[in-house]
Design a protein around this motif. Structure first.
Motif, mmCIF file in Angstrom:
data_model
loop_
_atom_site.group_PDB
_atom_site.id
_atom_site.type_symbol
_atom_site.label_atom_id
_atom_site.label_comp_id
_atom_site.label_asym_id
_atom_site.label_seq_id
_atom_site.Cartn_x
_atom_site.Cartn_y
_atom_site.Cartn_z
ATOM 1 N N SER A 1413 4.733 -2.983 5.380
ATOM 2 C CA SER A 1413 5.185 -1.910 6.272
ATOM 3 C C SER A 1413 6.118 -2.451 7.358
ATOM 4 C CB SER A 1413 3.997 -1.192 6.909
ATOM 5 O OG SER A 1413 3.192 -2.120 7.580
ATOM 6 N N TYR A 1512 8.440 2.260 0.905
ATOM 7 C CA TYR A 1512 7.070 1.876 1.268
ATOM 8 C C TYR A 1512 6.289 1.541 0.006
ATOM 9 C CZ TYR A 1512 5.312 6.381 -0.415
ATOM 10 O OH TYR A 1512 4.968 7.435 -1.211
ATOM 11 N N ALA A 1520 2.933 2.820 7.167
ATOM 12 C CA ALA A 1520 4.311 3.257 6.888
ATOM 13 C C ALA A 1520 4.555 4.662 7.457
ATOM 14 C CB ALA A 1520 4.561 3.252 5.391
#
Length: 1683
Positions: A1413, A1512, A1520
């Motif tokens: 992330s 993501y 995310a």
């Protein structure tokens, strides 16, 4: 009281008041005199001097109490120093006659003491003026010293100290006499006398050379003896004496050396002397050798703790520079202490010695050295570790290990390793990112050195190395993933070495435990790696018996550590974990039974360790992943847990069969079991309560345990306010970590990592530097007590009764020490149970249960052990709370009343008086109202019992509890209580500090009870108020720091209720003096009070603080030159005068507070300092701009010192830019020439971050203040009118310079703060015109600096969060329109272009250091920045198109000025974005699709693509989401603009998509468009594609506008509305919406709601704009239809 305010004592008024009130009246007059004498006119004083002297000397004979005699002496001395000195010798003779008097009665004592005090004050004030008389005075004092009782001894010694202070070198002839007489009293019975001797000798050593030459060894021996059986106060005073004498011996003061030919001691000699105290203890070396052997020569702990403090005083006195130069010698000496066999005779002693050595290192290296010097110190520590490790390796590799000494060396080296590694870890952690040179310089080899210790034969050393690695990784998060990989690789390669398996698994566990402190985390795949390593270890454990124990432990340790990564990682491995847990335990009872008969002692040991490990991993799972605990999972967990509970009953027979060495492993299993059960809901295991309770009760009643182990939880279960009775306030001193060793319960303060390796991955309890789990024996009892408290409320009444009766029986059976231990444990368990009942809101049970509990508790109220009495009182109060019946409470109160009326012994009077206080505390004012009168009258009577300070302390403490809990109901008793408090304050000897502390508490409670009434002007209220103020004045002047702290909090309360009556002009300077106190509690109280004052009256506070600076010149003793930034002591001359100095320089109180931030580590204190500075900033910064900006600049300038050493250069890509870059980078790195008066320690990184935040706050405050702050022309004209006017815009170059310094620092937090400041500056000043160059803005001249500040943030190794922030600044800069030259703009633009290339490189970029992330965050930040730039570019283009074209004038002169107008051509910004648009538009659309999917409600989770979106991964979906939430709005607006500008004509041709996206993204995009990956996409027609895009934009917008969360930034709402507006501009969209009526209706209803709920006019205008568009569209459609 007003009548007392006159220059002469108003004798008429005095005669008219009652006997009881006279002492207060006199004290009040003396207080007034003390203030007025200094300010009065000299002639007035001289006129009345004769009468004044008569009145004052008359008071000497009136038996004044301690505070009165102190003030009396001070006033007499002041009077003579201001007025005439003719009669001073007469007065002195009078005093000497009184001192000589043979009258030894108690009644005459106060008079004698007052005379002694006066003599001291005379000499202190007038010194050499009285020169000729001093030999007689000194002899007189010394003579009476011999026959005096303890109060007299302390007072005489304090006077001698003052005589020495006043006379300086002139008293040389008496020095030896004083020394001889005083030294024997260093071992006095009375602790107050010991303190007084230490202070007197400290004064003496200033001038008496023999003390630190010929007598040096004797002084040291004396100090060691004085430390035996000492209390905290004595340890502080004696260690100060010892440390200072040693420092003076090493580096004598210049003046004394000039006078005599002094032989200086060498560093070795001095350290050797100190070491004898550390290692031998007190009287060890005065006994003959034989005697010492008999005693076993254990070290006296108090002496060791005292000498530890003396080491710190020694180094602090010599100062930071001395330490820097001599660090290597000092380090090796201190580490030798802990490797000495005498320091490590038992394991607990070894842990204690390690604690002491760690304390010495932390207190010196941590606070005296600046960041550069700390890096050098870390290198030295590395070398020391390397040297030790080489020696260990030599012994280990030496095959014939018969040599015993070698083995002993290895054993001793582990303690050295632990101390060195802990200090190294703490150093790196405090340096944070500034420590990067340590890792990057190969010559230091920090990592190699630390990892080499992972193979040390001793577990303690391996754990310390693992902990140190965790500290390094937390400080430098980019090292975390490489460390993990390296450890995993080594673990695989060295599978066959038991040390390696253990050491590297410790390291991996420690690193995993540190991940939660690194916001960017680690890649998700590391979780899988850890699981496979752990599985492999557990699977292969049985293959090789030499390794089975280590592999089992390592496997479970790693799985426990994995759990700390939280549900997002553990979710994937849960099924496997549940299976592993199930397999460790037998499946059925039959298997369990069969198991008993099998196996030998080794297999049992491995089995037990394995099961303990499995339970520990389970506990970690339950603690760190509560979201995954569904009913189903709990049911699966209960199978192995129930099996473990059943197994408990079998273990004793196994231990019998296979030997006692299994006891530890069995205890570990029990500990883990109790721990996990305490975390699970009791309902899940109620079937096993009976068996479990049997185990728990046996555990803490020590049934099967021959040792008298006690729990460590009792103090924490007692009330925090009882600290004065328990002495637990020591937990809040700077010496907490070593003073713990001296607490009475077992193993207190002996926490160490090796007691429980699992603590290496757990979070550290607040306030601890290193985790220190207690020894196993204590931990098990602690866990059983805690679990008992959880289970008890769920047990039937019948069983409760059985247990309580059993407890009484256990106490009866045990004798002596064992009885105390059993009773302590039982009480802790009962308290834990009562607390559990109260939390569950359940009752104790029927009459017989209560009766049994009462018998147990009442019995302990008469116990000689104060801790037990305290616990019993607490238990009684809790019982009243849980039973909650008036009759029961009445019975308990009556029992105590009767007891107190008849009892005469101290024990029962203290116990029962506390019982009354606790009853009121837990039942509150209303419930216990009818007993209030009796309670108060009894306690007031007890408080007057002058024969026993202990009874006074406990009764006053209870009184304070009653005042607190009764609130307004107490109002009727305020006057008698107050008058008692004042009487006691004026009479109780100051050496009874506990009584004074409780009096302070009572005073505070009374002030709170009277509350806002204190503002009134009625006669009674005025009396109450002035009594409170007198009480505060007495406590403020007490010598004990806890009493002073109580006084400050009383004044703070008073200021809250009656601010007009608190005199800030005297309070603030006294608070400033306390800021440099050596007592943490006093510093805390002072800062907390300043924080409250600064909230209301910041300007006054700063002004009064500055007055201290002005007076400093006059009163030398106040100002020890402490620069705001230097730690500890200042100039050597008076490093020990009473005001350990505060010297407020021109930076004022703010400067001192900033300086404190560099040396304070206490969280509460630092947060209060931040708040105080925040309040001052808010009220004063705008008025005093240059002052505050200078402050911030001075603090931040420290970063440029660091960065000149190693500038952070950005990557240099293009030849043409090389030269520019050079200019940019060197622009600000060198700041002026070296300033000689620099503070010794430059501000540390955390302080610099705070200063950068302050900078942003100043900008924000100015924004709300005056337009001229952001308008140069206005500011200049205002400045001309009044030169005092100051505006922010005039300091722009400073602002930019500060932001630049911060943004290019080593510290990542500071870089973030710097970039934030830069963004604020750009946003606020972008539009400020430059008056001298029309058409230009003021920021233009700083282009180079902005570029130079941003470039390093885009280098390869910068963490994602900084790059993301820098993208934000880039877009703000490009979009601000400041830069008008395309080439200049390109510099910053290129940074964004390079980032865009990175985004297109796709997910699987080469080296991944952080969580996925983090990459998401960085990529989205880049796309957001581009979107913002594109939005601005389109806006400029649109404006240019609507403006009429400018015609250039043709005249010659004008051509020069305007012909080459360097305005940006309207489309130039768009030309910068144009080339990237094809790629950008794809990426923007992909990001929007991701966002749309991620905002779907939870029930659609199954519809999300299985391997994530464009940016993501599915594993990091939760983190995310946040990043998408931050960046979707500008992207949406950009997409709408792009579609509108291309007229929806851009199709997604597959080739272009392929060019713009990497493979993983193509697959993801394919999934999003509902195609199966791998098959060629069916080419969609343009209208279809457009329809999809339209739905995407409208869907995202409508969903957001339906319910924008209130904390959403308003920019998101406006961006979203602008996107809709733009979209509806294009004919294609209009047609689409017109066709789908529902869409229009939806949109309108959402917009209507938005219009009603969002206030800002900007939003409402936009809403109406969009509605207008929709209406136009509908009208058009109608027209078409009509046509």
């Amino acid at each position: 009281m007003e009548l007392a305010h006159s220059l002469l004592l108003n004798e008429e008024a005095l005669a008219q008041i009652t006997e009881a009130k006279r002492p207060v009246f006199i004290f009040e007059w003396l207080r007034f005199l003390d203030k007025v004498l200094v300010a009065a006119n000299k002639t007035d004083v001289k006129e009345k001097q004769k009468k004044l002297v008569e009145q004052l000397t008359g008071l000497i004979n009136s038996s004044p109490g301690p505070p009165t005699r102190k003030l009396l002496a001070k006033n007499l001395a002041a009077l003579y120093s201001i007025g005439d000195t003719f009669t001073v010798f007469q007065t002195l003779d009078k005093c000497n006659d009184i001192i000589k008097s043979k009258d030894d009665t108690a009644a005459y004592l106060p008079t004698k003491l007052a005379a002694v005090a006066c003599v001291g004050a005379f000499y202190e004030k007038m010194g050499r003026m009285l020169g000729s008389s001093f030999p007689e005075t000194v002899n007189n004092l010394l003579k009476s010293l011999k026959s005096a009782e303890s109060q007299g001894r302390s007072e005489i010694l304090m006077s001698l100290q003052k005589v020495l202070n006043g006379l300086g070198g002139a008293a040389a002839s008496c020095h030896r006499d004083i020394y001889k007489n005083a030294r024997s009293l260093l071992t006095d019975r009375s602790m107050a006398v010991r303190c007084a001797v230490a202070k007197c000798l400290l004064e003496l050593q200033n001038e008496a050379v023999f003390m630190w030459t010929a007598e040096l060894e004797n002084v040291a021996t004396l100090c060691f003896k004085a430390l035996e059986n000492s209390n905290y106060g004595v340890r502080v005073a004696v260690s100060k004496l010892l440390g200072t004498v040693m420092a003076t011996a090493l580096i004598p003061k210049q003046a004394t050396v000039m006078r005599q030919n002094v032989k200086r001691a060498t560093l070795e000699e001095v350290l050797e002397l100190m070491a004898t105290g550390f290692l031998r203890g007190g009287s060890g070396f005065l006994k003959s050798g034989g005697e010492m052997l008999k005693v076993g020569g254990s070290v006296n702990r108090e002496v060791r703790v005292g000498v530890t403090q003396a080491y710190v005083v020694f180094v602090t006195t010599l100062g930071g520079q001395w330490l820097e130069r001599n660090f290597a010698t000092f380090l090796s000496h201190v580490l030798d202490l802990v490797s000495h066999p005498r320091a490590t005779q038992t394991h607990v002693e070894a842990v204690y010695s390690r604690r002491c050595v760690s304390f010495i290192l932390r207190a010196t290296v941590g606070s005296l050295l600046g960041e550069k010097a700390q890096i050098a110190a870390a290198k030295d520590i590395c070398q020391a570790i390397g040297k030790q490790m080489k020696a260990v390796e030599a012994v280990v590799n030496d095959a014939n290990s018969e040599n015993k000494s070698g083995a002993a060396d290895v054993a001793a080296s582990q303690h050295v390793m632990v101390c060195a590694l802990q200090e190294l870890g703490s150093l790196v952690q405090s340096l944070n990112a500034t420590a990067s040179p340590l890792i990057q310089e190969p010559s230091i080899g920090l990592l190699e050195t630390v990892t080499s210790v992972l193979l040390h034969p001793s577990m303690a050393a391996r754990l310390a190395a693992a902990w140190c690695l965790r500290c390094v990784a937390v400080a430098l998060p980019f090292q975390l993933t490489p460390f993990l990989d390296r450890c995993a690789e080594r673990l695989n390669n060295l599978k066959t070495s038991p040390e390696a398996v253990s050491g590297y698994s410790f390291a991996m566990a420690a690193l995993l435990g540190g991940v939660h402190q690194c916001p960017l985390g680690i890649p998700h795949a590391k979780g899988k790696m850890v699981v496979s390593i752990a599985e492999d270890l557990l699977r292969t454990a049985a293959q090789n018996s030499r390794l089975s124990l280590q592999r089992t432990q390592a496997g479970w340790l790693l799985l426990g550590a994995l759990m700390t990564l939280g549900p997002s990682v553990v979710r994937y491995h849960l099924p496997k974990m549940l299976l592993l847990w199930r397999n460790v335990f037998p499946r059925s009872l039959k298997e369990l039974e069969a198991e008993k008969a099998r196996g030998d002692s080794f297999t049992w040991q491995v089995t037990l360790e394995g099961r303990a490990g499995a339970l520990c991993a389970m506990r970690s799972f339950v603690a760190h992943c509560p979201e995954l605990l569904t009913e189903d999972v709990i049911r699966k967990l209960m199978t192995p847990i129930e099996c473990a509970m059943t197994m408990m009953s079998h273990i004793p027979s196994v231990i019998k069969a296979h030997g006692a060495h299994l006891k530890a492993s069995a205890a570990m299993v029990r500990l883990r079991l109790y721990d996990i059960l305490a975390l699970l809901p009791p309902k899940t295991y109620e079937g096993s309560f009976n068996a479990l309770l049997r185990e728990l009760v046996a555990e803490f009643t020590l049934t099967d345990n021959s040792a008298n182990t006690t729990t460590s939880l009792l103090r924490s279960l007692c009330h925090y306010d009882d600290s004065v009775l328990l002495g637990s306030w020591l937990q809040e001193t700077d010496h907490k970590s070593i003073e713990d060793q001296l607490q009475p319960n077992s193993a207190s303060g002996s926490g160490a990592l090796e007691h429980d390796p699992s603590s290496i991955y757990l979070r550290i309890p607040a306030g601890e530097a290193v985790p220190g789990p207690l020894p196993l024996g204590v931990s098990v009892i602690d866990a059983s007590v805690a679990l008992f408290g959880v289970v008890f409320p769920h047990v039937s009444y019948k069983h409760r009764l059985q247990m309580l009766d059993h407890f009484a029986e256990c106490v009866k059976q045990a004798k002596g020490v064992r009885q105390q231990a059993v009773q302590l444990n039982i009480f802790t368990a009962v308290l834990s149970a009562l607390k559990g009942l109260a939390e569950n809101k359940s009752t104790l049970g029927p009459e017989e249960v209560r009766k049994s509990a009462l018998t147990l508790v009442m019995g302990a109220l008469d116990n000689p052990n104060p801790i037990l009495r305290c616990a019993a009182g607490e238990a009684l109060g809790r019982m009243a709370q849980v039973v909650g019946e008036a009759s029961f409470i009445a019975r308990m109160a009556q029992y105590s009343f009767d007891k107190l009326k008849s009892a005469r012994d101290v024990v029962s009077r203290t116990g029962h008086s506390l019982a009354l206080g606790c009853l009121h505390r837990y039942v509150g004012g209303i419930g216990s109202g009818q007993h209030l009168k009796t309670s108060v009258s009894i306690l007031l009577a007890l408080a007057q019992d002058g024969t026993s300070p202990e009874v006074q302390t406990w009764s006053l403490h209870s009184l304070a509890l009653i005042v607190d809990s009764s609130g307004p109901m107490y109002r009727g008793y305020v006057e008698p209580t107050l008058s008692l408090v004042l009487t006691l304050l004026l009479t109780v000897p100051p050496s009874h500090t506990e009584v004074h502390q409780c009096l302070g508490r009572c005073l505070g409670a009374i002030i709170t009870t009277v509350g806002p009434e204190l503002q009134g002007n009625g006669a009674t209220i005025s009396t109450i108020r002035s009594s409170c103020l007198v009480g505060c004045a007495i406590t403020q002047d007490h010598s004990d720091s806890l009493v002073q702290a109580a006084a400050i909090s009383c004044l703070q309360q008073l200021h809250m209720f009656a601010p007009r009556h608190v005199n800030l002009s005297s309070l603030v300077p006294s608070l400033c003096v306390h800021l440099c106190s050596s007592h943490l509690l006093l510093r805390r109280a002072a800062v907390a009070c300043l924080r409250q004052l600064a909230q209301r009256e910041a300007a006054e506070v700063c002004e009064y603080a500055m007055s201290l600076a002005k007076n400093a010149g006059e009163k030398e003793n106040n100002s020890i030159n402490i620069n705001p930034f230097t730690p500890g002591a200042g100039s050597r001359r008076d490093a020990h005068s009473r005001h350990q100095g505060v010297n407020i320089t021109e930076t004022g109180l703010e400067g001192v507070l900033f300086g404190m931030l560099d040396r304070e580590t206490d969280r509460k204190l630092c947060s209060d300092i931040h708040d105080t500075l925040g309040h001052m900033l808010s009220s004063l910064a705008v008025e005093n701009l240059s002052h505050w900006l200078m402050l911030c600049k001075d603090v931040l300038a420290a970063s440029s010192d660091m960065s000149t050493a190693a500038p952070l250069g950005g990557g240099k890509d293009e030849e043409s830019e090389k030269k520019d870059e050079m200019d940019d980078d060197t622009m600000f790195t060198t700041l002026g020439e070296e300033d000689k008066s620099k503070p010794s320690v430059a501000p540390r990184w955390a302080t610099r971050v705070f200063a950068a935040d302050c900078l942003c706050r100043v900008i924000m405050l100015c924004e709300n203040a005056n337009k001229a702050h952001f308008d140069l022309a206005l500011a200049r004209s205002a400045r001309l009118k009044n030169p005092k006017n100051d505006f922010l815009v005039l300091h722009l170059s400073d602002l930019i310079r500060m932001a630049f310094m911060a943004a290019t620092d080593h510290s990542n937090q500071l870089r973030m703060a710097g970039l934030q400041a830069l963004e604020d500056i750009i946003k606020k000043f972008a539009l400020v015109p430059e008056p001298e160059f029309p058409g230009h803005v003021i920021l233009e001249q700083y282009q180079a600096n902005v570029g130079a500040a941003l470039r390093p943030a885009f280098s390869q190794d910068t963490p994602s969060d900084i790059t993301a922030k820098a993208c934000q600044v880039c877009s703000a800069w490009i979009g601000s329109g400041v830069v008008s030259d395309l080439n200049d703009l390109r510099r910053v633009h290129n940074l964004l272009v390079s980032s865009l290339d990175k985004v297109q490189a796709g997910k699987g970029s080469s080296s991944q250091l952080y969580r996925e992330s983090a990459t998401t965050m960085e990529k989205l930040a880049v796309l957001k920045a581009w979107a913002e730039v594109y939005v601005v570019a389109m806006k400029i283009k649109k404006e240019a198109e609507t403006k009429p074209k400018r015609v250039l004038k043709s005249t010659e002169e004008d051509e020069d000025d305007f012909g080459t107008v360097d305005e940006l051509p309207p489309d130039s910004l768009i030309t910068l974005v144009q080339p990237e648009l094809p790629a950008l538009s794809r990426l923007w659309l992909a990001a929007l699709k991701d966002y749309a999917l991620l905002t779907l409600p939870a029930e659609f989770a199954t519809q999300l693509p299985p391997d994530g979106g464009a940016f993501y991964t599915p594993e990091t979906i939760d983190t995310a989401r946040l990043h998408y939430r931050n960046s979707w709005a500008p992207i949406l607006h950009a997409v709408a603009l792009w579609l509108n500008s291309t007229g929806f004509n851009a199709s997604e041709s597959t080739e272009e998509t392929a060019a713009a996206m990497p493979n993983s993204q193509k697959r993801a995009t394919a999934i999003m468009l509902n195609q199966t990956p791998g098959t060629p996409p069916a080419a969609k027609s343009l209208p279809e594609i457009n329809k999809d895009r339209m739905h995407l934009i409208l869907g995202v917008s409508i969903q957001f506008l339906c319910s924008p969360r209130p904390e959403e930034p308003v920019e998101h709402v406006t961006s979203c509305l602008q996107a809709l507006h733009t979209l509806l501009d294009s004919p294609c969209a209009r047609i689409h919406i017109a066709e789908d009526q529902l869409l229009g209706v939806e949109l309108l209803s959402v917009l209507h709601r938005l219009l009603l709920t969002w206030d800002p006019p900007s939003v409402q205008l936009l809403v109406t704009g969009v509605v207008q568009q929709i209406m136009k569209m509908i009208l058009r459609k109608k027209k078409i239809i009509l046509l």
